[in-house]
Scaffold this motif. Structure first.
Motif, short mmCIF file in Angstrom:
data_model
loop_
_atom_site.label_atom_id
_atom_site.label_comp_id
_atom_site.label_asym_id
_atom_site.label_seq_id
_atom_site.Cartn_x
_atom_site.Cartn_y
_atom_site.Cartn_z
N ASN A 1 -36.97 -20.90 32.83
CA ASN A 1 -38.35 -20.44 32.72
C ASN A 1 -38.54 -19.10 33.44
N HIS A 2 -37.90 -18.95 34.59
CA HIS A 2 -38.07 -17.72 35.38
C HIS A 2 -37.52 -16.51 34.62
N ILE A 3 -36.34 -16.67 34.02
CA ILE A 3 -35.73 -15.56 33.29
C ILE A 3 -36.51 -15.26 32.01
N ARG A 4 -36.88 -16.33 31.30
CA ARG A 4 -37.51 -16.16 29.98
C ARG A 4 -38.98 -15.73 30.09
N ASN A 5 -39.74 -16.42 30.94
CA ASN A 5 -41.20 -16.23 30.92
C ASN A 5 -41.75 -15.40 32.07
N VAL A 6 -41.06 -15.39 33.20
CA VAL A 6 -41.54 -14.60 34.34
C VAL A 6 -40.95 -13.19 34.29
N LEU A 7 -39.62 -13.12 34.23
CA LEU A 7 -38.97 -11.81 34.16
C LEU A 7 -39.01 -11.21 32.76
N ARG A 8 -39.19 -12.10 31.76
CA ARG A 8 -39.24 -11.68 30.36
C ARG A 8 -37.99 -10.87 29.96
N MET A 9 -36.85 -11.37 30.39
CA MET A 9 -35.60 -10.69 30.06
C MET A 9 -35.23 -10.94 28.60
N LYS A 10 -34.48 -10.02 28.01
CA LYS A 10 -34.12 -10.08 26.61
C LYS A 10 -32.61 -10.19 26.43
N ILE A 11 -32.20 -10.58 25.23
CA ILE A 11 -30.77 -10.62 24.90
C ILE A 11 -30.17 -9.23 25.11
N GLY A 12 -29.02 -9.20 25.77
CA GLY A 12 -28.35 -7.93 26.05
C GLY A 12 -28.58 -7.42 27.45
N GLU A 13 -29.63 -7.93 28.16
CA GLU A 13 -29.88 -7.50 29.54
C GLU A 13 -28.88 -8.16 30.48
N LYS A 14 -28.59 -7.46 31.60
CA LYS A 14 -27.56 -7.93 32.52
C LYS A 14 -28.17 -8.51 33.79
N LEU A 15 -27.45 -9.43 34.40
CA LEU A 15 -27.84 -10.01 35.68
C LEU A 15 -26.59 -10.43 36.45
N LYS A 16 -26.77 -10.69 37.73
CA LYS A 16 -25.67 -11.13 38.58
C LYS A 16 -25.73 -12.64 38.76
N MET B 1 -30.51 -5.27 39.82
CA MET B 1 -30.09 -6.33 38.90
C MET B 1 -30.44 -7.69 39.50
N HIS B 2 -31.09 -8.54 38.73
CA HIS B 2 -31.51 -9.84 39.23
C HIS B 2 -30.29 -10.72 39.52
N HIS B 3 -30.43 -11.56 40.56
CA HIS B 3 -29.31 -12.37 41.05
C HIS B 3 -29.69 -13.85 40.97
N PHE B 4 -28.81 -14.66 40.36
CA PHE B 4 -29.05 -16.09 40.23
C PHE B 4 -27.81 -16.87 40.67
N PHE B 5 -28.04 -18.14 41.01
CA PHE B 5 -26.96 -19.02 41.43
C PHE B 5 -26.77 -20.14 40.42
N VAL B 6 -25.51 -20.52 40.20
CA VAL B 6 -25.18 -21.67 39.36
C VAL B 6 -24.16 -22.52 40.11
N THR B 7 -23.87 -23.69 39.57
CA THR B 7 -22.78 -24.50 40.11
C THR B 7 -21.50 -24.13 39.36
N PRO B 8 -20.34 -24.40 39.96
CA PRO B 8 -19.09 -24.10 39.26
C PRO B 8 -18.99 -24.76 37.89
N GLU B 9 -19.66 -25.93 37.73
CA GLU B 9 -19.62 -26.65 36.45
C GLU B 9 -20.35 -25.90 35.34
N GLN B 10 -21.25 -25.00 35.70
CA GLN B 10 -21.99 -24.23 34.68
C GLN B 10 -21.20 -23.03 34.17
N VAL B 11 -20.08 -22.75 34.83
CA VAL B 11 -19.20 -21.65 34.40
C VAL B 11 -18.12 -22.23 33.51
#
Length: 245
Positions: free
Chosen positions: A24-39, A1-11
């Protein structure tokens, strides 16, 4: 499962909002779709398992499936003050220091450092090192991204370290493994700890004396002389074992 970091303000109550380059990385590089999970890690010791709920032009909206308190951070903030090494050794040092639990890595200009960086090169290196730190944090399951600071002079580094609870300086001429062990054992969880590592040629005696005058404690890492890219990782391993053990 792909892992990403955010700031507390984004939660937020209605989800987590991904911004910036990760979109861009999630949408165009990984080409992830609605419903897919990540950490997701929020940099504040919380981890989430999320599901992609919506794509917008500027952000990605995630719904939170699971939430847990992270337990991957050391109970103390460890600062590695690394004398600038030659070639690409700093990249290896940053990567492995992050894996071992360092909170911050500070590149330091010392007398025997061969590398000379002007402002433009230093900024470019800083960006590169921070990208490596982010990748290592993702790979090792950290709940935050350790920072690689701007390159500091030795005087600036000593001043910065002055705010820490404990400062160590491994030195090849230091003696007494028994004394070193006793000193390490006095470090308590919650204390901030910094340690200075020299470049390939080591520290000049005057630099060690200056650090000791500023409050640093000289220690030995054994009877063998370690390379600069080994010494910091050995020290981090010792501290990790002591603090988590």
């Amino acid at each position: 499962m792909h892992h990403f970091f955010v700031t507390p303000e984004q939660v937020k109550e209605d989800g987590i909002f991904i911004e910036g380059a990760d979109v861009n990385h999630i949408r165009n590089v990984l080409r992830m779709k609605i419903g897919e999970k990540l950490k997701i890690s929020d940099g504040n010791n919380k981890k989430y398992v999320c599901e992609i709920a919506e794509f917008t032009p500027a952000e990605i909206v995630l719904s939170i499936c699971e939430e847990e308190q992270a337990d991957t951070e050391l109970p103390s903030k460890i600062y590695l003050f690394q004398g600038l090494p030659k070639s690409d050794k700093m990249e290896l040092i940053v990567q492995k220091a992050v894996e071992l639990g360092a909170f911050e890595i500070v590149p330091v200009v010392t007398k025997r450092a061969v590398v000379k960086l002007d402002a433009k090169k230093a900024k470019k290196k800083e960006e590169r090192w921070n990208a490596i730190a982010e990748g290592a944090a993702k790979q090792s399951g950290r709940s935050m991204i350790p920072r690689v600071s701007a390159v500091m002079s030795y005087a600036e580094a000593l001043e910065y370290a002055g705010a820490l609870d404990v400062v160590l300086i491994p030195y090849e001429l230091a003696e007494g493994m028994k004394e070193t062990k006793a000193l390490i054992e006095t470090i308590k969880p919650g204390q901030s700890v910094g340690f200075f590592i020299g470049p390939e040629g080591g520290f000049e005696t005057a630099e060690v004396e200056r650090a000791v005058e500023s409050g640093a404690k000289p220690i030995t890492l054994g009877k063998r002389i370690l390379r600069t890219e080994t010494a910091g990782l050995a020290c981090l391993s010792i501290l990790m074992y002591h603090l988590e053990g």
